[in-house]
Scaffold this active site. Structure first.
Site, mmCIF file in Angstrom:
data_model
loop_
_atom_site.group_PDB
_atom_site.id
_atom_site.type_symbol
_atom_site.label_atom_id
_atom_site.label_comp_id
_atom_site.label_asym_id
_atom_site.label_seq_id
_atom_site.Cartn_x
_atom_site.Cartn_y
_atom_site.Cartn_z
ATOM 1 N N GLU A 1 100.115 120.993 28.303
ATOM 2 C CA GLU A 1 99.392 121.340 29.363
ATOM 3 C C GLU A 1 98.379 122.595 29.137
ATOM 4 O OE1 GLU A 1 100.133 119.954 32.787
ATOM 5 O OE2 GLU A 1 101.762 118.463 31.939
HETATM 6 C C1 LIG Z 1 106.579 116.624 23.811
HETATM 7 C C2 LIG Z 1 104.931 116.575 23.907
HETATM 8 C C3 LIG Z 1 104.452 115.740 25.076
HETATM 9 C C4 LIG Z 1 103.062 115.750 25.198
HETATM 10 N N1 LIG Z 1 102.714 114.873 26.190
HETATM 11 C C5 LIG Z 1 101.194 114.701 26.206
HETATM 12 C C6 LIG Z 1 100.856 113.778 27.114
HETATM 13 O O1 LIG Z 1 101.352 113.090 27.854
HETATM 14 N N2 LIG Z 1 99.433 113.776 27.019
HETATM 15 C C7 LIG Z 1 98.708 114.533 26.159
HETATM 16 O O2 LIG Z 1 97.450 114.208 26.245
HETATM 17 N N3 LIG Z 1 99.017 115.151 25.265
HETATM 18 C C8 LIG Z 1 100.576 115.372 25.252
HETATM 19 N N4 LIG Z 1 100.848 116.321 24.412
HETATM 20 C C9 LIG Z 1 99.940 116.980 23.430
HETATM 21 C C10 LIG Z 1 99.712 118.675 23.723
HETATM 22 O O3 LIG Z 1 99.181 118.417 25.102
HETATM 23 C C11 LIG Z 1 99.241 119.173 22.585
HETATM 24 O O4 LIG Z 1 100.357 119.288 21.752
HETATM 25 C C12 LIG Z 1 98.705 120.523 23.120
HETATM 26 O O5 LIG Z 1 97.646 120.613 23.665
HETATM 27 C C13 LIG Z 1 98.183 121.171 21.612
HETATM 28 O O6 LIG Z 1 97.780 120.812 20.988
HETATM 29 P P1 LIG Z 1 97.987 120.600 19.322
HETATM 30 O O7 LIG Z 1 99.352 120.170 19.065
HETATM 31 O O8 LIG Z 1 96.996 119.885 18.487
HETATM 32 O O9 LIG Z 1 97.744 122.181 18.994
HETATM 33 P P2 LIG Z 1 96.500 122.980 18.443
HETATM 34 O O10 LIG Z 1 95.528 122.827 19.259
HETATM 35 O O11 LIG Z 1 96.235 122.524 17.002
HETATM 36 O O12 LIG Z 1 97.130 124.429 18.193
HETATM 37 C C14 LIG Z 1 97.848 125.092 17.324
HETATM 38 C C15 LIG Z 1 98.011 126.532 17.425
HETATM 39 O O13 LIG Z 1 96.603 127.278 17.510
HETATM 40 C C16 LIG Z 1 96.330 127.829 18.910
HETATM 41 N N5 LIG Z 1 94.779 127.470 19.070
HETATM 42 C C17 LIG Z 1 94.232 126.372 19.100
HETATM 43 N N6 LIG Z 1 92.929 126.689 19.452
HETATM 44 C C18 LIG Z 1 92.985 128.105 19.644
HETATM 45 C C19 LIG Z 1 91.725 128.790 19.928
HETATM 46 N N7 LIG Z 1 90.642 128.382 20.541
HETATM 47 N N8 LIG Z 1 92.106 129.970 20.115
HETATM 48 C C20 LIG Z 1 93.342 130.598 19.907
HETATM 49 N N9 LIG Z 1 94.431 129.891 19.521
HETATM 50 C C21 LIG Z 1 94.112 128.454 19.341
HETATM 51 C C22 LIG Z 1 97.443 126.998 19.793
HETATM 52 O O14 LIG Z 1 97.366 127.844 20.766
HETATM 53 C C23 LIG Z 1 98.359 126.764 18.814
HETATM 54 O O15 LIG Z 1 99.195 127.745 19.093
HETATM 55 C C24 LIG Z 1 102.440 116.587 24.419
HETATM 56 C C25 LIG Z 1 102.763 117.235 23.150
HETATM 57 C C26 LIG Z 1 104.413 117.373 23.166
HETATM 58 C C27 LIG Z 1 105.042 118.123 22.094
#
Ligand SMILES: Cc1cc2nc3c(=O)[nH]c(=O)nc-3n(C[C@H](O)[C@H](O)[C@H](O)COP(=O)(O)OP(=O)(O)OC[C@H]3O[C@@H](n4cnc5c(N)ncnc54)[C@H](O)[C@@H]3O)c2cc1C
Length: 539
Positions: free
Chosen positions: A403
């Site tokens: 989220e």
């Molecule tokens: C159990 C689970 C259920 C989920 N359910 C859903 C779902 O139903 N639908 C859906 O669409 N998604 C879902 N997700 C996905 C989830 O929303 C994403 O994992 C989340 O938005 C983070 O994206 P990412 O994993 O690509 O991390 P990244 O975006 O790669 O982030 C990695 C790290 O970098 C940081 N970061 C990234 N960009 C920036 C920035 N601009 N400035 C500073 N820091 C930054 C982040 O805060 C994080 O610490 C789910 C994930 C999990 C683990």
């Protein structure tokens, strides 16, 4: 409506520059009998139907997950945010909060429920066409079909608008969907998906996609926690989506995504608050029964202090959640709208998007603190499967990731406040200037008036926190100008200050109100015996 007694409806973020009256703040103590009834219903459902089946759910028994969604549906728990015209209950957002809190103790099922109710039903209510609502809402509300929300992809999580899933418009107006979504809750068994994609190259768009049109699921992810909720990739290969299944409009997917997330973040905060309350109960029970050195461990100061700290932090989260729900409800009630139309709720959640991000960040971090202390109070038993303490920690960790990660939400908090200030919607800049003048002027003695009665010192401290917050905000804007968005370290601190101000003020206003009402109640009770005595005399 529980909020009819609200005297002031602050705008989003306005608490930073305005003092609030305790009477204007909604608190859990003001829940109506109707709220309490639905809270009991949700609690009984979780205690008797879900918690005993958590182990079975963790074997990935999705037939059971469906059955539980149907049971919840039968109790009306899915329809809280849905107008009566579409088969829902059309209740206020305080009720939504109460239900989310109660579902929190079954975190895996809470995720299943949240993806279905908050991320599929709510977008349909807020953005669906009449035909889409008629077609899908009744079956979603009865639990006949299960929903999921597909925003994230391998290459685009936080950067959600960078999605690469594509929909090519066909001559008949339909779309051919190709691409892959990642991490989708309910991905393994859902029937209807809200899928975000780029139409004709760059128009970010939400589509309603039925599984039967050719959506394939990837394998279940091996996760740290939430083993009882399905998380998979979704694969689309030339999936044909009819023209009428665009949710909102082509090119308006960002509006759907961000507005739904405002609401969902608030509810996630509610789940975190509810989870913390459940864990405190576990800790208290364990501390009362576990004996060491001939006495219950709960009699040791170190353990008492831990439980006290868990309670204090949870109290603050609960207070800010109920305050926000009260503001949202008051805003909706004050906006002329048709009861079947979601636009007032949409506008209200946009208004309180800062508060929703605060609820998500503060709620998830307070929960992790509480759950970690819960493990500690359980000692070795906290580290093994026999007790639920370790499962809670694993289940909760993701709350800081999905989220919108807590970093992204922290960036949003000052970002949104500054944007509103620059648009003239929130008078932060004049307030910061006035503060600067005050600081440059002769020192003023703090008022020794009885602000807040018993909690006057705390309220004065909060007034100082607000000044600190304004000073940092003003100075940061002055120093970095338009480059402030690049200064993430500064923005993170600004977010933390805002979170602390909102949490502290919400908790103190609530406590002040309880204290005052308690004092009034005590005064009434003190008078009563005299009445009885006189009656007795007369008898
Ligand atoms: C159990 C689970 C259920 C989920 N359910 C859903 C779902 O139903 N639908 C859906 O669409 N998604 C879902 N997700 C996905 C989830 O929303 C994403 O994992 C989340 O938005 C983070 O994206 P990412 O994993 O690509 O991390 P990244 O975006 O790669 O982030 C990695 C790290 O970098 C940081 N970061 C990234 N960009 C920036 C920035 N601009 N400035 C500073 N820091 C930054 C982040 O805060 C994080 O610490 C789910 C994930 C999990 C683990």
């Amino acid at each position: 409506m529980p909020t009819s007694t609200e005297t002031t409806i602050l705008r989003g973020g306005e608490w930073l520059i305005q003092p609030s009256e305790a009477d204007s703040v909604f608190t859990p103590e003001r829940l109506t009998e109707e709220h309490r009834l639905i809270a009991r219903t949700a609690q009984d459902f979780v205690d008797h139907e879900v918690l005993p089946k958590l182990d079975q759910l963790e074997t990935k028994d999705w037939a059971l997950a469906r059955e539980l969604v149907k049971l919840g549906a039968g109790l009306g728990l899915l329809g809280v945010d849905v107008p009566e015209a579409y088969g829902g209950l059309g209740l206020d957002k305080v009720t939504s909060l109460v239900v989310s809190e109660r579902l929190a103790r079954a975190a895996s099922f809470g995720a299943t429920f949240g993806a279905h109710a908050n991320l599929t039903i709510v977008p349909l209510v807020l953005f669906g066409s009449e035909a889409q609502k008629q077609k899908y809402l009744p079956r979603l509300l009865s639990g006949e079909i299960i929903g999921a929300y597909g925003l994230s992809e391998t290459g685009s999580g936080s950067d959600a608008l960078g999605a690469r899933t594509k929909a090519a418009r066909q001559a008949d107006g339909s779309f051919l969907l190709n691409g892959e979504k990642m991490w989708i809750t309910n991905g393994g068994f859902a029937d209807l998906f809200v899928i975000f994609c780029k139409v004709d190259g760059d128009q970010f768009t939400a589509l309603l996609v039925e599984r039967g049109w050719g959506v394939k699921s990837g394998k279940e992810e091996h996760k740290m926690g939430l083993h009882g909720s399905s998380t998979t990739a979704l694969i689309f290969q030339d999936v044909k989506v009819p023209a009428e299944n665009v949710l909102s409009e082509v090119g308006k997917g960002h509006k759907v995504a961000f507005n739904v997330l405002n609401f969902a973040r608030f509810k996630l905060g509610a789940m975190c608050g509810g989870g913390a309350i459940g864990a405190i109960a576990e800790s208290a029970k364990y501390a009362a029964t576990r004996r060491q050195f001939g006495q219950p461990i709960g009699s040791f100061g170190a353990i008492k202090h831990k439980i006290g700290e868990m309670v204090v932090r949870t109290y603050a989260i609960e207070s800010l959640l109920y305050r926000t729900a009260g503001l949202v409800d008051a805003r909706i009630a004050a906006t002329p709208h048709d009861a079947n139309d979601g636009s007032a709720a949409l506008a209200a959640f946009e208004e309180y998007a800062v508060e929703a991000s605060i609820a998500k960040v503060a709620g998830s971090e307070a929960l992790d603190f509480v759950l970690d202390e819960n493990v500690q109070i359980h000692g070795g038993n906290g580290y093994v499967h026999d007790y639920p303490a370790e499962r809670h920690v694993r289940d909760a960790r993701v709350n800081r990731i999905f989220e919108g990660t807590n970093e992204i939400n922290r960036l949003l908090i000052p970002g949104m406040l500054i944007r509103r200030a620059l648009k003239g919607d929130l008078p932060l800049i004049p307030a910061a200037k006035a503060l600067q003048d005050e600081l440059l002027g002769p020192p003023s003695m703090p008022s020794d008036g009885d602000a807040g009665g018993a909690l006057g010192d705390e309220l004065r401290a909060i007034a100082s926190f607000k000044k600190t917050s304004l000073m940092v905000l003003g100075l940061a804007m002055q120093t970095f100008g338009t480059k402030l968005t690049d200064e993430q370290e500064v923005l993170m601190h600004m977010a933390d200050i805002a979170i602390d101000v909102f949490s502290a003020e919400s908790a103190v206003l609530r406590a002040g109100r309880i204290h005052r009402e308690g004092a009034a109640g005590r005064a009434t009770r003190r008078r009563r015996p005299r009445v009885r005595e006189r009656r007795g005399d007369a008898d």
